[in-house]
Design a protein around this motif. Structure first.
Motif, PDB file in Angstrom:
ATOM      1  N   GLN A  81      -9.038  22.373  36.809  1.00  0.00           N
ATOM      2  CA  GLN A  81     -10.227  21.551  36.935  1.00  0.00           C
ATOM      3  C   GLN A  81     -10.375  20.715  35.671  1.00  0.00           C
ATOM      4  OE1 GLN A  81     -13.769  23.482  38.590  1.00  0.00           O
ATOM      5  NE2 GLN A  81     -12.521  25.286  39.049  1.00  0.00           N
ATOM      6  N   THR A  82     -10.971  19.536  35.803  1.00  0.00           N
ATOM      7  CA  THR A  82     -11.014  18.610  34.670  1.00  0.00           C
ATOM      8  C   THR A  82     -11.704  19.208  33.459  1.00  0.00           C
ATOM      9  OG1 THR A  82     -13.031  17.614  35.579  1.00  0.00           O
ATOM     10  CG2 THR A  82     -10.945  16.535  36.075  1.00  0.00           C
ATOM     11  N   SER A 140     -13.423   8.284  34.126  1.00  0.00           N
ATOM     12  CA  SER A 140     -14.333   8.987  35.017  1.00  0.00           C
ATOM     13  C   SER A 140     -13.754  10.358  35.369  1.00  0.00           C
ATOM     14  CB  SER A 140     -14.544   8.182  36.300  1.00  0.00           C
ATOM     15  OG  SER A 140     -13.365   8.186  37.092  1.00  0.00           O
ATOM     16  N   GLY A 141     -14.594  11.220  35.939  1.00  0.00           N
ATOM     17  CA  GLY A 141     -14.123  12.544  36.317  1.00  0.00           C
ATOM     18  C   GLY A 141     -12.961  12.479  37.288  1.00  0.00           C
ATOM     19  N   GLY A 142     -13.047  11.574  38.258  1.00  0.00           N
ATOM     20  CA  GLY A 142     -11.968  11.425  39.219  1.00  0.00           C
ATOM     21  C   GLY A 142     -10.691  10.912  38.584  1.00  0.00           C
ATOM     22  N   GLN A 143     -10.827   9.980  37.641  1.00  0.00           N
ATOM     23  CA  GLN A 143      -9.649   9.457  36.945  1.00  0.00           C
ATOM     24  C   GLN A 143      -9.012  10.533  36.074  1.00  0.00           C
ATOM     25  OE1 GLN A 143     -11.592   6.106  35.069  1.00  0.00           O
ATOM     26  NE2 GLN A 143     -10.766   4.666  36.565  1.00  0.00           N
ATOM     27  N   ASN A 167     -13.362  18.804  43.080  1.00  0.00           N
ATOM     28  CA  ASN A 167     -14.706  19.007  42.542  1.00  0.00           C
ATOM     29  C   ASN A 167     -15.120  17.825  41.664  1.00  0.00           C
ATOM     30  OD1 ASN A 167     -15.070  21.442  43.786  1.00  0.00           O
ATOM     31  ND2 ASN A 167     -15.254  22.646  41.906  1.00  0.00           N
ATOM     32  N   GLY A 168     -16.239  17.197  42.004  1.00  0.00           N
ATOM     33  CA  GLY A 168     -16.753  16.100  41.195  1.00  0.00           C
ATOM     34  C   GLY A 168     -15.887  14.864  41.204  1.00  0.00           C
ATOM     35  N   VAL A 169     -15.057  14.720  42.237  1.00  0.00           N
ATOM     36  CA  VAL A 169     -14.122  13.597  42.305  1.00  0.00           C
ATOM     37  C   VAL A 169     -14.650  12.553  43.282  1.00  0.00           C
ATOM     38  CG1 VAL A 169     -11.799  12.945  43.064  1.00  0.00           C
ATOM     39  CG2 VAL A 169     -12.127  14.985  41.663  1.00  0.00           C
TER      40      VAL A 169
END
Length: 251
Positions: A81-82, A140-143, A167-169
């Motif tokens: 996870q990030t 960003s979280g997705g990046q 998650n959060g992407v």
């Protein structure tokens, strides 16, 4: 036919001799996609860490790429996870992806042209070639999740593990990740991902493993994610809402 990417037979996993996950029975071939589904604390991350040899097998037999889990670690990619990577650490996206090459390069050795090309190709594959020089923390979280996927791709793994990759992407990043995962499966890479999203599990996985302290079901999504099995595995907190949909309400 070669060895299965994963073969768990009667496996119990835990810490300090205390089981936290039992009755794990699964076989995953190259190119197959396995989704681990279950509530928080069900044992999904424990199972993923056991594949890396980071959680001891207390009972049964666990084989990864034909051998012991720890011995296969150099052939396995991992996408955490990030939140597992400090966003304030002063590294660029390309530098994060280059970390995936270290097992091939060796620590403290200079990078080679083949390594730099692998980094560029991995970033391009996740749609972030133009962000190679961007500080990881301002993405960003997705990046950031896509960068972590690119790091795993740069290692050229035979087996890829992803812990809650969505998650959060954002939608754009989720589509990019799903596209890459489908491509990897088609190319023969075995995939294991944990997720709370039953729609993702149904649409992306060939097999679903339903966990909550033990293995409750394993098989194709239509067989493993029935309303009855979900209600029992989630302690009665699964509710059918019709049209094949199930809502999970956790306490």
């Amino acid at each position: 036919m070669g060895d299965a990417a994963l073969r768990y037979a009667g496996v119990s996993l835990g810490y300090h001799g205390t089981p936290v996950l039992t009755d794990v029975e699964l076989t995953l071939a190259g190119g197959q996609r396995l989704a681990l589904v279950g509530p928080n604390g069900a044992g999904k991350s424990t199972l993923i860490k056991s594949v890396l040899g980071l959680v001891p097998v207390l009972g049964g037999t666990a084989t990864v790429l034909g051998g012991a889990p720890a011995g296969a670690r150099h052939r396995t990619g991992y996408v955490p996870q990030t939140g597992s990577l400090d966003a304030d650490f002063p590294v660029t996206a390309a530098q994060v992806v280059m970390m995936g090459r270290y097992r091939r390069i060796g620590w403290w050795r200079p990078t080679r042209a083949v390594d730099r090309r692998a980094v560029r190709e991995a970033l391009d594959r996740v749609g972030l070639a133009d962000r190679a020089g961007t500080h990881f923390g301002i993405l960003s979280g997705g990046q950031r999740q896509r960068v972590l996927l690119a790091r795993a791709l740069a290692a050229e793994p035979e087996l890829l593990l992803l812990d809650e990759p969505f998650n959060g992407v954002d939608a754009v990043s989720q589509e990019a990740v799903v596209r890459v995962l489908r491509e990897l499966g088609a190319a023969g890479t075995a995939l294991v991902l944990s997720t709370h999203d039953l729609t993702v599990a149904r649409e992306l996985a060939d097999q679903v493993c339903l966990l909550n302290g033990r293995q409750w079901a394993i098989g194709p999504p239509a067989a493993a994610l029935t309303g009855d099995i979900l209600r029992r595995a989630y302690g009665g907190h699964a509710v059918d809402v019709g049209d094949g949909r199930t809502v999970l309400v956790e306490p």
